[in-house]
Design an enzyme around this catalytic site. Structure first.
Site, PDB file in Angstrom:
ATOM      1  N   ARG A 131      -6.628  19.379   0.560  1.00  0.00           N
ATOM      2  CA  ARG A 131      -8.024  18.740   1.251  1.00  0.00           C
ATOM      3  C   ARG A 131      -8.549  19.445   2.171  1.00  0.00           C
ATOM      4  NH1 ARG A 131      -6.127  12.729   1.156  1.00  0.00           N
ATOM      5  NH2 ARG A 131      -4.686  13.122  -0.366  1.00  0.00           N
TER       6      ARG A 131
ATOM      7  N   ASN B  76       4.172   1.493  -6.607  1.00  0.00           N
ATOM      8  CA  ASN B  76       3.000   2.139  -6.384  1.00  0.00           C
ATOM      9  C   ASN B  76       2.406   2.729  -7.841  1.00  0.00           C
ATOM     10  OD1 ASN B  76       1.172   4.029  -5.461  1.00  0.00           O
ATOM     11  ND2 ASN B  76       2.619   5.264  -4.306  1.00  0.00           N
TER      12      ASN B  76
ATOM     13  N   GLU C 213       7.377   3.957   3.811  1.00  0.00           N
ATOM     14  CA  GLU C 213       6.316   3.120   3.402  1.00  0.00           C
ATOM     15  C   GLU C 213       6.777   2.042   2.522  1.00  0.00           C
ATOM     16  OE1 GLU C 213       4.050   6.865   2.600  1.00  0.00           O
ATOM     17  OE2 GLU C 213       2.227   5.863   3.263  1.00  0.00           O
TER      18      GLU C 213
ATOM     19  N   ARG D  22       1.748  -1.167  -3.456  1.00  0.00           N
ATOM     20  CA  ARG D  22       0.984  -0.444  -2.514  1.00  0.00           C
ATOM     21  C   ARG D  22      -0.042  -0.244  -2.875  1.00  0.00           C
ATOM     22  NH1 ARG D  22       2.042   5.818  -0.576  1.00  0.00           N
ATOM     23  NH2 ARG D  22       0.363   5.440   0.872  1.00  0.00           N
TER      24      ARG D  22
ATOM     25  N   HIS E 154      -3.284   5.694   5.140  1.00  0.00           N
ATOM     26  CA  HIS E 154      -1.752   5.702   5.460  1.00  0.00           C
ATOM     27  C   HIS E 154      -1.499   4.613   6.476  1.00  0.00           C
ATOM     28  CE1 HIS E 154      -2.380  10.452   4.770  1.00  0.00           C
ATOM     29  NE2 HIS E 154      -1.858   9.930   3.747  1.00  0.00           N
TER      30      HIS E 154
END
Ligand code: AMP
Length: 397
Positions: free
Chosen positions: A239, A7, A383, A89, A178
């Site tokens: 956020r 990632n 993930e 990723r 996601h």
């Protein structure tokens, strides 16, 4: 097979090295502060932690050091050639990708083309792919996009009600993010129900530092809360999630804030942090509430109310729901958020078992009462495992 999952972020590379099948984690680690004077690489192999502190000039140097650590004394590999594949990723694949892909020149070009849609994420993702190809020539590289799983949405779900030419000319539409997590936990939910994924309808709530929900009918996403960017939808750590876009023009008109400052405020200073004025971490919000902090209580209330509204919306979209899944840091660990988000939804089919909800959820579990029409599941997301397994599937064709 041995699969390295990477990632690659703007100043860090996170990695996990798996042996599959069996999902055994051989090593995991993170190289931080790439390009800064004080870099740090931390690797975990079983109980043993190794830390290297030195500058890493760029992503190439950082990945080189990771590979040295994996193959060096006390490493888990004799040689780099033992790596069977690399899974990346990736964040934004635009409309170009609806499934994981073998990385070639075309894929790299497509990620580059989509930079304007994810200016913070796609450039470091590109760097990660490029340095991995240089350092591990001949080893297959696979990309899993955060947006890919959501590509099954219909135009009615992904179009904004803006003049249509903005979709045609500027690719302005809802993409969703996601996806790797939503795919993993929705499949796992079907397994827990003992039915094929193609036959169940699931609402997945990924509540981490970023947060999004998806409505999944028969294994295909039909709606999701995030949009063109990961700013839309639920309230998150920093956020805002949904808000009236006219606020931006109002602030430009009424304050001396620049567009960049407003963008920064919406992404980095809003959400739980903005409302509480203290923290983006739900654990700390819950502690502050216990101490009687009113702003933390408000942040918690706004956060959970948004989830509750979207559970209603996603239930309407799916018409029939078999399971609702909570996952990621907050979803897996906060009974208080789960309870408040489902408060009053018993008639809609969501009947939470308070005792089961209060338990710890290190493993997947069902926290609905026996009479609940919809099963309510807590499923730890993974993930990296999902990307490692996708990588094997793509390599084996
Ligand atoms: P993630 O992005 O999935 O790693 O989730 C990170 C977030 O999960 C943190 O910022 C915390 O807000 C939240 N979190 C982790 N553990 C707990 C906990 N025990 N209770 C409430 N929130 C938690």
């Amino acid at each position: 097979m041995k699969i390295l999952v990477i990632n690659s972020g703007s100043s860090s590379i996170k990695y996990k090295f798996f042996a599959l099948p069996g999902r055994k984690v051989l090593a995991s680690g993170v190289c931080e502060k790439i390009g800064e004077p004080e870099g740090k690489l931390t690797q975990q192999v079983g109980d043993k932690k190794t830390t290297i502190e030195k500058p890493f000039a760029d992503h190439g140097k950082a990945l080189h050091e990771v590979l040295e650590l994996l193959t060096g004394d006390g490493g888990v590999l004799a040689d780099r050639s033992e790596i069977d594949g690399v899974g990346h990723r990736l964040v934004h694949g635009g409309e170009s990708f609806s499934a994981p892909v073998l990385i070639d020149e075309e894929v790299i070009a497509a990620v580059r083309e989509n930079i304007s849609l994810a200016p913070l994420h796609n450039p470091p993702n590109l760097l990660g792919m490029e340095v991995a190809r240089d350092l591990l020539p001949g080893i297959p590289q696979v990309g899993g996009f955060d947006t890919a799983f959501h590509q099954t949405m219909e135009p009615a779900a992904y179009l904004y009600a803006l003049p249509y030419e903005f979709y045609e000319n500027n690719k302005i539409r809802r993409y969703g993010f996601h996806g790797t997590s939503h795919a993993y936990v929705s499949r796992k939910a079907a397994e827990m129900l003992g039915r094929p994924a193609s036959e169940v309808n699931v609402i997945t709530c990924h509540l981490g530092n970023g947060a999004s929900m998806a409505a999944i009918r028969g294994g295909r996403v039909v709606d999701t809360t995030m949009g063109l960017t990961p700013l839309e939808g639920l309230v998150m750590g920093t956020r805002s999630g949904d808000f009236d876009p006219a606020i931006i023009f109002h602030l430009l008109d009424q304050t001396d804030k620049t567009p960049e400052a407003i963008n920064n405020m919406l992404n980095k200073k809003s959400g739980l942090l903005g409302l509480s004025g203290k923290t983006n971490d739900m654990r700390e919000i819950e502690m502050l509430i216990e101490q009687g902090n009113e702003r933390a209580r408000l942040a918690f209330a706004v956060y959970c109310r948004r989830i509750r509204k979207y559970i209603g919306a996603m239930t309407a979209v799916l018409e029939h729901v078999d399971a609702l899944v909570f996952t990621a840091g907050v979803g897996e660990n906060s009974p208080a958020v789960r309870a408040e988000s489902l408060r009053g939804l018993t008639e809609m089919g969501y009947d939470l078992d308070d005792e089961a909800n209060a338990g710890t959820c290190a493993e997947a579990g069902d926290i609905a009462t026996p009479k609940s029409r919809v099963r309510i599941l807590v499923i730890p997301t993974d993930e990296e495992v999902e990307i490692a397994e996708q990588t094997v599937q793509v390599i084996l064709g």
